[in-house]
Design a protein around this motif. Structure first.
Motif, PDB file in Angstrom:
ATOM      1  N   PHE A  17      14.598 -25.451 -94.308  1.00 45.25           N
ATOM      2  CA  PHE A  17      15.619 -24.561 -94.962  1.00 45.25           C
ATOM      3  C   PHE A  17      15.873 -23.358 -93.971  1.00 45.25           C
ATOM      4  CE2 PHE A  17      13.511 -26.646 -98.468  1.00 45.25           C
ATOM      5  CZ  PHE A  17      14.565 -27.517 -98.771  1.00 45.25           C
ATOM      6  N   VAL A  34      17.375 -19.830 -94.015  1.00 44.01           N
ATOM      7  CA  VAL A  34      18.258 -18.947 -94.821  1.00 44.01           C
ATOM      8  C   VAL A  34      18.797 -17.953 -94.322  1.00 44.01           C
ATOM      9  CG1 VAL A  34      17.452 -17.246 -96.954  1.00 44.01           C
ATOM     10  CG2 VAL A  34      16.298 -19.421 -96.456  1.00 44.01           C
ATOM     11  N   VAL A  91      22.187 -20.578 -97.354  1.00 46.48           N
ATOM     12  CA  VAL A  91      21.104 -21.537 -97.060  1.00 46.48           C
ATOM     13  C   VAL A  91      21.549 -22.856 -96.670  1.00 46.48           C
ATOM     14  CG1 VAL A  91      18.780 -22.557 -97.853  1.00 46.48           C
ATOM     15  CG2 VAL A  91      19.742 -20.470 -98.863  1.00 46.48           C
ATOM     16  N   ARG A 115      20.262 -26.831 -94.931  1.00 51.71           N
ATOM     17  CA  ARG A 115      19.142 -27.659 -94.612  1.00 51.71           C
ATOM     18  C   ARG A 115      19.390 -28.173 -93.168  1.00 51.71           C
ATOM     19  NH1 ARG A 115      21.804 -29.446 -99.199  1.00 51.71           N
ATOM     20  NH2 ARG A 115      20.631 -29.124-101.056  1.00 51.71           N
ATOM     21  N   GLU A 146      22.934 -31.569 -93.930  1.00 51.15           N
ATOM     22  CA  GLU A 146      24.034 -31.331 -94.879  1.00 51.15           C
ATOM     23  C   GLU A 146      24.787 -32.588 -95.128  1.00 51.15           C
ATOM     24  OE1 GLU A 146      23.930 -28.905 -97.146  1.00 51.15           O
ATOM     25  OE2 GLU A 146      22.108 -27.834 -95.838  1.00 51.15           O
ATOM     26  N   LEU A 148      17.433 -27.389-102.538  1.00 53.35           N
ATOM     27  CA  LEU A 148      16.932 -26.052-102.150  1.00 53.35           C
ATOM     28  C   LEU A 148      16.100 -25.169-103.070  1.00 53.35           C
ATOM     29  CD1 LEU A 148      20.781 -25.062-101.622  1.00 53.35           C
ATOM     30  CD2 LEU A 148      19.350 -25.930 -99.740  1.00 53.35           C
ATOM     31  N   ASP A 194      13.198 -19.133 -91.486  1.00 54.08           N
ATOM     32  CA  ASP A 194      12.985 -20.555 -91.880  1.00 54.08           C
ATOM     33  C   ASP A 194      11.865 -20.792 -92.708  1.00 54.08           C
ATOM     34  OD1 ASP A 194      14.767 -20.874 -89.597  1.00 54.08           O
ATOM     35  OD2 ASP A 194      13.317 -21.352 -88.305  1.00 54.08           O
ATOM     36  N   TYR A 222       6.379 -22.764-100.980  1.00 59.90           N
ATOM     37  CA  TYR A 222       7.047 -22.614 -99.906  1.00 59.90           C
ATOM     38  C   TYR A 222       6.103 -21.819 -98.895  1.00 59.90           C
ATOM     39  CZ  TYR A 222      10.469 -23.997-103.128  1.00 59.90           C
ATOM     40  OH  TYR A 222      11.337 -24.620-104.153  1.00 59.90           O
TER      41      TYR A 222
END
Length: 324
Positions: A197, A199, A208, A210, A242, A253, A278, A289
């Motif tokens: 992800f 960001v 955000v 992918r 995406e 997400l 990242d 995460y």
């Protein structure tokens, strides 16, 4: 600027004609907002796309290149300057000493390790890592002493904007690490379902997206594979995930409140307003995460609807200055 669900600024009826947006949001006391920029040719091509320039122009924003061979006091006048320090009445994005902090991959993640975020939406960690300054022949001993296990992600210690500083490798055994250049950062690889992800943070806005990343590594892989392999570039548009048919548990997400808290704390600690983080989710978990990288002024041209986000950001900066 409000934080909405995705900060997408999407239009209900699709893309509106830019003429309808002309001069919307321009501070009444300002006829024109001049943004000076000092960008590499590659960054200029990526960031200052024609659509962005047209939209900004309709909202009273003009971009002017900074001549690095002339004193800044002889140029402009600028309302905002990207990357250069100048007179106190000018908004500078961002201070050079703060940017410098992100040139070292060891120090950039230390800020994340010290964060005390509430864990009601998930935990944010960093992978265990080790800096190798010189003498690559000592790497196996240092890795063992540090308690790190293969596979290991290998990154150059210094991030200077060059292609070489973004060359990443995955090492399946310790001995092969001696073939690589020092100084380097060794980072434990965390299985994350092959999805990363990105960001993007622009002031208080968050977007955000992918990206496809490396697939998970199994114990069977480790028993069969040896050597060091170069990473594909996950920042490229071709790596976008995406719209792909992904497992929902992998593609979901990170919670919005968690990202807002992370972005807010990093803005304060780093003193920066234009960067990306990242983030990966450890596979097999729902709320664990890892932040694996932070980049200053990344390829914002790859961020969906970046034109609207940036024009609003510039307008908000100038409006805030005039209110003060």
């Amino acid at each position: 600027m409000k934080l909405s669900g995705a900060i997408s600024h999407s239009r209900a009826d699709g893309e509106k004609e830019e003429a309808e947006e002309a001069r919307v949001g321009v501070p009444p006391a300002v006829a024109k907002i001049v943004v000076g920029y000092a960008l590499t040719s590659k960054k200029k091509k990526s960031f200052l796309q024609a659509k962005f320039i047209r939209l900004a122009s309709n909202k009273g924003i003009e971009f002017v290149a900074v001549d690095l061979k002339r004193p800044l006091s002889e140029q402009g006048p600028f309302d905002i300057v990207i990357h250069k320090r100048v007179h106190p009445e000018v908004i500078v994005l961002d201070p050079p000493d703060a940017i410098e902090h992100l040139r070292n991959r060891q120090s950039m993640l230390e800020e994340v390790a010290d964060l005390k975020l509430p864990d009601c939406y998930g935990r944010v960690c960093i992978p265990r890592q080790l800096v190798i300054s010189n003498n690559p022949t000592s790497i196996p001993d240092e890795v063992t002493k540090a308690g790190l296990k293969v596979p290991l992600v290998v990154k150059p210690l210094v991030v200077d904007g060059s292609a070489k500083s973004h060359e990443l490798f995955l090492a399946y055994d310790q001995c092969s690490l001696a073939k690589l250049e020092t100084p380097m950062v060794l980072q434990e690889f965390v299985n994350h379902g092959g999805i990363l992800f990105k960001v993007y943070i622009v002031g208080e806005s968050i977007k955000v997206v992918r990206r496809f990343s490396l697939p998970d590594v199994t114990q069977c892989d480790l028993s069969k594979i040896s050597g060091v392999f170069r990473f594909p570039r996950v920042s490229s548009s071709a790596a976008s995930a995406e719209g792909a048919n992904l497992d929902p548990t992998i593609a979901e997400l990170p919670p919005r409140p968690l990202l807002e808290g992370l972005a807010r704390e990093l803005r304060l600690r780093l003193g920066l307003r234009l960067f990306n983080v990242d983030v990966i989710r450890q596979n097999g978990t729902k709320d664990l995460y890892y932040v694996i990288d932070i980049n200053y002024f990344p390829g914002f041209g790859k961020m969906p609807e970046y034109e609207h986000i940036f024009t609003d950001f510039f307008l908000d900066l100038v409006q805030s200055k005039y209110k003060q």
